[in-house]
Design a protein around this motif. Structure first.
Motif, PDB file in Angstrom:
ATOM      1  N   PHE A 161       0.873  -1.174   0.000  1.00 21.74           N
ATOM      2  CA  PHE A 161       0.000   0.000   0.000  1.00 21.74           C
ATOM      3  C   PHE A 161       0.906   1.218   0.000  1.00 21.74           C
ATOM      4  N   TYR A 162       0.658   2.179  -0.874  1.00 19.38           N
ATOM      5  CA  TYR A 162       1.516   3.366  -0.858  1.00 19.38           C
ATOM      6  C   TYR A 162       0.730   4.609  -1.224  1.00 19.38           C
ATOM      7  N   TRP A 180      -0.164   5.420  15.702  1.00 20.21           N
ATOM      8  CA  TRP A 180       0.082   4.728  14.445  1.00 20.21           C
ATOM      9  C   TRP A 180      -0.900   5.212  13.384  1.00 20.21           C
ATOM     10  N   ASN A 181      -2.173   5.260  13.736  1.00 16.74           N
ATOM     11  CA  ASN A 181      -3.184   5.775  12.817  1.00 16.74           C
ATOM     12  C   ASN A 181      -2.844   7.197  12.386  1.00 16.74           C
ATOM     13  N   SER A 223      -7.815  -1.481   7.307  1.00 15.63           N
ATOM     14  CA  SER A 223      -7.149  -0.822   8.429  1.00 15.63           C
ATOM     15  C   SER A 223      -6.763   0.605   8.051  1.00 15.63           C
ATOM     16  N   ILE A 224      -6.223   0.767   6.842  1.00 13.97           N
ATOM     17  CA  ILE A 224      -5.819   2.116   6.439  1.00 13.97           C
ATOM     18  C   ILE A 224      -7.049   2.985   6.268  1.00 13.97           C
ATOM     19  N   ASP A 274      -8.527  10.779   6.484  1.00 16.67           N
ATOM     20  CA  ASP A 274      -8.245  12.007   5.743  1.00 16.67           C
ATOM     21  C   ASP A 274      -7.500  11.786   4.438  1.00 16.67           C
ATOM     22  N   THR A 275      -6.964  10.572   4.268  1.00 19.99           N
ATOM     23  CA  THR A 275      -6.124  10.343   3.100  1.00 19.99           C
ATOM     24  C   THR A 275      -6.887   9.611   1.999  1.00 19.99           C
ATOM     25  N   ALA A 276      -8.208   9.597   2.094  1.00 14.33           N
ATOM     26  CA  ALA A 276      -9.023   8.873   1.110  1.00 14.33           C
ATOM     27  C   ALA A 276      -8.684   9.316  -0.307  1.00 14.33           C
ATOM     28  N   GLY A 277      -8.584   8.338  -1.185  1.00 16.82           N
ATOM     29  CA  GLY A 277      -8.339   8.623  -2.589  1.00 16.82           C
ATOM     30  C   GLY A 277      -6.876   8.788  -2.939  1.00 16.82           C
TER      31      GLY A 277
END
Lengths: 298, 443
Positions: free
Chosen positions: B162-163, B261-262, B282-283, B289-292
């Motif tokens: 995942f990046y 961590w989150n 989990s992410i 806030d980092t959706a997309g």
């Protein structure tokens, strides 16, 4: 442990008026230390309260110790409706286990302690020492043997599997014995006998009243112990309809990775679950305090 | 909350030790001889099934509607290592275990050496179902042997990378395809003020996944003796690699699954995570806030052009010894883990990623995922699932091994000792734990 600290506190109270005056510095230092500790203990509860009022997005992104959007009532609504209202069921279970368990434990411990204090019979000290030994055995170590015993009689995964082991309180026996020998005068029991009351009646009408403060203390201790007991339900119970609140919340907490919305429910659920304990303390503490005072004066 | 968890884990470990010590003599015997025959019962049967999958009740209700003669009563509780395994062990000892239970792959061996599992190879349907499953998942339930089948694979956790595609792109960093490139990218990201990833000291499963990808293995069982090898070449290479990243301060070391961590992911401090398929969730939940802004690519490889994937997690449905209804239990377990309706429902309610080859093509797994910019991320994991080495075997005392390695890793991140040191000492303590339980170890 707690008994020791409490007794010591009571003794200090007793001596203070006659003791030397404290200096301002030591008084100030004591206040400071108490202040720091109060803060230390209240902060997590404050955090829990704040977290309960936020929605899931705000929880991670806003200041942890101050309010964001007020969502408490929506959260509570979601919590009590999730999975068919299982949370309310858990609360009721906890109240059942802790309330009924503590009540029975108090009655049994009171009778046992009274008997040990007021009747002489062979082996009394031995019996008392065995009970005292019971205070030292951690509940965790007993869980597995208890499970095997209950399996033999097909009682695992039932209400009884948690209730029955909870009605035993060696500490309660210890406390009530000490208290009964100090606060129930032999003369009074004699008087009761002369008036024709049986032993049982004497106990329930005269002695119980004199022992009330100690019994309240036993009840409170046992209530909190059962409420917080986690291991016994973990070992005994499989159906979630039987879980107490602690175990239910824990089960949810282990599933956060799969169902993220549980995070909110666990937080709000934890916050609500401390309310019954607070109520129990507020209602019973005046009996409790006077009880400890009585014990130490005698 | 973290402390409670720790206390519980310790308590569970303590109790398991007591339970295990009591059961030790049963280890050497081959339990399959007295197994119940796999024949249908006369009349109606009610099975007990314990699982902690959210929403499992609804899936079981689907089965109960269609199979009036084989009714399943489902019970739920906490995750396996958080208490349910302890329940299973106690119940096995008391002789009142449920018919079926959910068991993660890494715990199956523990139940097997305690002689707690029924051998399903007596059931024709089960043997015939082998071809439906992704080969390595079948290897997990046969425990590396050729004879027995000790569960039906349920889900798997193929790993991929995942990046943060937005950050990688904005900083002109290519998505690494090898571990060497990964380290080079880590240096650039550190210079840009971030960390490429977080190295978790508690998730030894993730580390094991890295070793698995490198074709390493920690345990081997020839039917008689266990071989323990926590310090083999493949493991050493992985340990040395992460040690370098730690030494050069190229990775963060927050405790996994915590708020910190989150936050590290949510705030863009950490840019990637080499994790299992369920990590997608989990992410999404931990870093809303980092959706997309996320994408998924195949894991970095040790060799350029390599095609190897690790695995992190996954579980099976096992039938416990003492169940009188092997036939019915295996019928239900197969339906639960191979039928389209059940797999779709499980995927929907709990993101269960199927262990069958057909299951990877479920309609729900073909859709683009909004959180990942509309990418059809499960295609990447389907590819990875076919690249997992089938020969990886878990040992029978994983709880203890994880705890020992994790303790050592925690010291290593604070600069006392190295990752490899902790693996070495975990190797010794694992062998002595096995010996203490009278499980034969090859020297």
């Amino acid at each position: 442990m707690s008994m020791l600290t409490l007794k010591r506190g009571a003794t200090a109270d007793d001596l203070t008026p006659r003791g030397p005056r404290e200096s301002l510095i030591s008084r100030g230092a004591a206040m400071l230390i108490m202040g720091v500790f109060t803060l230390y203990f209240l902060t997590p509860i404050w955090w829990l309260f704040i977290a309960s009022t936020k929605d899931r997005g705000d929880l991670l992104t806003t200041a942890p110790l101050w309010f964001a959007d007020w969502n408490l009532f929506e959260n509570i609504h979601d919590l009590v409706t999730y999975d068919g209202g299982i949370y309310l069921r858990w609360i009721l279970n906890s109240i059942g286990y802790a309330g009924l368990g503590a009540l029975l434990a108090t009655v049994f411990a009171g009778m046992c302690g009274y008997a040990l204090a007021k009747y002489t019979f062979p082996g009394r000290e031995l019996f008392f020492n065995v009970v005292l030994g019971g205070v030292l055995v951690p509940a965790t170590a007993l869980a597995l043997p208890l499970f095997l015993l209950f399996s033999q009689v097909n009682l695992t995964n039932t209400f009884w599997a948690v209730l029955l082991p909870s009605i035993v309180s060696p500490f309660g026996v210890y406390l009530t014995r000490i208290f009964a020998s100090a606060s129930v005068p032999d003369e009074l029991i004699e008087a009761g006998r002369l008036d024709g009351a049986g032993e049982v009646r004497t106990f329930f009408t005269i002695s119980v009243r004199l022992m009330t403060p100690a019994l309240i203390t036993v009840f409170l201790f046992q209530f909190v112990t059962i409420w917080n007991n986690f291991f016994l339900p973990l070992i005994m119970l499989r159906s979630q309809e039987l879980f107490p609140i602690t175990y239910g919340l824990f089960a949810w907490n282990t599933q956060l990775n799969q169902i993220p919305e549980l995070r909110t429910y666990v937080l709000v659920g934890s916050f609500l679950s401390i309310i019954p304990l607070i109520i129990a303390f507020l209602m019973l503490q005046r009996f409790w305090q006077s009880g400890l005072g009585n014990g130490s004066v005698k | 909350m973290q402390h409670t968890k720790r206390a519980v884990a310790t308590g569970v470990a303590l109790l398991s030790a007591i339970a295990l010590a009591g059961c030790a003599p049963s280890t050497g015997s081959d339990g399959s001889a007295d197994a119940a025959a796999c024949t249908p019962a006369d009349g109606k049967v009610t099975l007990e099934f314990t699982s902690w999958i959210p929403g499992i009740e609804d899936v079981v209700a689907m089965w109960n509607d269609e199979n009036p003669d084989i009714q399943v009563k489902v019970q739920t509780g906490p995750n396996g290592n958080s208490g349910t395994y302890q329940s299973f062990f106690s119940q096995l000892k008391a002789g009142n275990a449920p018919d079926l239970g959910q068991i993660e792959y890494d715990a199956l061996s523990s139940f097997r050496v305690q002689d707690g599992l029924a051998d399903l190879s007596a059931c024709e349907d089960v043997v015939a179902a082998e071809d439906d499953f992704i080969p390595w998942t079948w290897g997990q339930v046969t425990l590396g042997s050729d004879e027995g089948v000790y569960g039906i694979p349920q889900d798997s956790g193929p790993m991929a990378l995942f990046y943060r595609s937005d950050l990688f792109e904005a900083n002109g960093i290519d998505v690494p395809t090898t571990w060497e490139e990964y380290k080079a990218a880590a240096v650039k990201i550190r210079a840009a003020g971030g960390y490429i990833t977080n190295f978790s000291t508690a998730d030894i499963n993730q580390f094991a996944g890295f070793v698995w990808q490198n074709n390493g293995g920690w345990f081997q069982n020839d039917g008689k003796e266990w071989t323990v090898d926590l310090t083999g070449d493949a493991t050493t290479q992985v340990a040395d690699y992460w040690q370098e990243l730690l030494d050069e301060d190229l990775v963060s070391t927050y405790p996994a699954w915590t708020e910190e961590w989150n936050n590290a992911y949510n705030s863009g401090e950490v840019w990637s995570w080499n994790s299992a398929v369920w990590g997608a969730n989990s992410i999404a939940s931990g870093a809303p806030d980092t959706a997309g802004k996320w994408s998924v690519a195949a894991s970095p490889q040790w060799e350029k052009g390599g095609t190897s994937a690790g695995n992190w997690g996954g579980s099976s449905v096992a039938v416990f010894k003492g169940s009188d209804h092997l036939y019915e239990a295996s019928k239900f377990a197969l339906w639960l883990n191979t039928s389209d309706e059940a797999l779709t429902a499980l995927n929907k309610s709990a993101n269960i990623y199927p262990a069958t080859t057909d299951g990877l093509n479920l309609a729900s797994l073909k859709e683009g995922v909004d959180f990942y910019g509309g990418q059809a991320i499960y295609d990447v994991f389907a590819e990875a699932a076919s690249q997992v080495n089938p020969d990886f075997v878990w040992g029978p005392t994983m709880t203890q091994t994880y705890a020992d390695v994790s303790d050592g890793f925690q010291k290593a991140v604070t600069g006392q000792g190295t990752l490899l040191d902790s693996l070495k000492s975990a190797q010794d303590s694992t062998i002595s734990t096995l010996e203490a339980q009278a499980i034969p170890v090859a020297k």
